[in-house]
Write a protein that holds these residues in place. Sequence first.
Motif, short mmCIF file in Angstrom:
data_model
loop_
_atom_site.label_atom_id
_atom_site.label_comp_id
_atom_site.label_asym_id
_atom_site.label_seq_id
_atom_site.Cartn_x
_atom_site.Cartn_y
_atom_site.Cartn_z
N SER A 180 52.77 53.95 26.60
CA SER A 180 51.56 53.91 27.41
C SER A 180 50.41 53.42 26.55
CB SER A 180 51.24 55.31 27.96
OG SER A 180 49.89 55.39 28.39
N ALA A 181 49.85 52.27 26.94
CA ALA A 181 48.72 51.73 26.20
C ALA A 181 47.51 52.66 26.30
CB ALA A 181 48.36 50.34 26.73
N GLY A 182 47.34 53.28 27.46
CA GLY A 182 46.22 54.20 27.63
C GLY A 182 46.33 55.42 26.72
N LEU A 183 47.53 55.98 26.62
CA LEU A 183 47.73 57.13 25.74
C LEU A 183 47.63 56.71 24.28
CD1 LEU A 183 50.56 59.02 27.65
CD2 LEU A 183 48.16 59.69 27.42
N ARG A 184 48.08 55.50 23.96
CA ARG A 184 47.91 55.02 22.59
C ARG A 184 46.44 54.97 22.21
NH1 ARG A 184 49.40 48.99 20.04
NH2 ARG A 184 48.23 49.33 18.11
N ALA A 185 45.61 54.43 23.10
CA ALA A 185 44.18 54.31 22.81
C ALA A 185 43.54 55.69 22.64
CB ALA A 185 43.49 53.53 23.92
N ARG A 186 43.92 56.64 23.50
CA ARG A 186 43.36 57.98 23.40
C ARG A 186 43.83 58.68 22.12
NH1 ARG A 186 40.96 60.11 28.05
NH2 ARG A 186 40.89 58.61 29.78
N ALA A 187 45.08 58.47 21.74
CA ALA A 187 45.58 59.07 20.51
C ALA A 187 44.85 58.51 19.29
CB ALA A 187 47.09 58.85 20.39
N GLU A 188 44.61 57.20 19.28
CA GLU A 188 43.89 56.60 18.16
C GLU A 188 42.45 57.09 18.09
OE1 GLU A 188 46.37 52.40 17.74
OE2 GLU A 188 44.64 52.51 19.10
#
Length: 325
Positions: A180-188
């Motif tokens: 999930s690109a959205g979850l990747r961005a939030r994790a970063e």
Amino acid sequence: MTAAPGILAVDSGGSGLRVVVGTADGAEAGPRQSREPVRTGSRGIDPGHLMAQLVPMVRALTAEAGIAELGAATIGAAGMTTLGDALRAELPGVLGREFGVRRVALVADGVTGYAGALGPVPGAVVAGGTGLIAIGTDLTRWHRADGWGHLLGDCGSGAWIGRAGLEAAMRAYDGRPGGSAGLRARAEDLFGPLTGLPGKLYPRTDRPAVLASFAPQVAACADGDPVAAGILRTAAGHIGDAAAAVCPDTADAQVAFTGGLFRIGEPLLAPLEEELARRLPHARRVPPAGDPLRGAVRIARDLAGDTLTLPSDETMLYVVAEKSG
């Protein structure tokens, strides 16, 4: 001071102690709180450390309430089921000597949570936060499901949701399916570059709490992100599994959910309601009436009045009557 013996209710957990003193007719003093968790050691929960914190609080509360003697006490404690042997062996006698207590209930925190949420009715209570446990009863015996920690269970919990969300973030970073690109961005945003996440996470002694801190990000991403929405649907299925495993198959059964996990909102609650309708159509969904401390108060009052109908159990609700000296 009132001549009628009073009641003592204690809720002991990872955040410390909460204590209430009251009378059988409903008057109360408290709660008072210690933010120091009771120690555990080779003998399990330490009775001496518990009493060292409890005695001054109870002395102050009985003076405040004008109660000369305590007739019944409920000690609700996290870990009572597996770490409560020393408490069961020593605490009834100590409470009798210190406060004149003649009836003692030593209770697992899941049971005080049940008593606080539903009271003496058949049903199931799921307590969800960083971890997750389900407790149910048909009023003849207790049933437990999950609560096995983030490595072996706690399926659907905050830690479970957060770990699944971070896995999806790592999949997106790698270019693997299921990312999930959205979850990747939030994790970063939360943790920095994802290549450094394992080194930050694995050595932490509070790893479950760190994982759970990402669960709200999964919920926030769920609208429009099928991976995040799927994680929460799967979590709802696990929670439904736990509730169904402990809920009695009776027409009068009730189900309640307690804990911070269920404040995550509709992305979890909507699929959970669907699971309940499918898995437990006979059980009535109700809001919890109170928290574990209120459950400890209820059990203490029922114990004092000889009206306790919740089932006794050697590890989950252990009652010692007429214990003194």
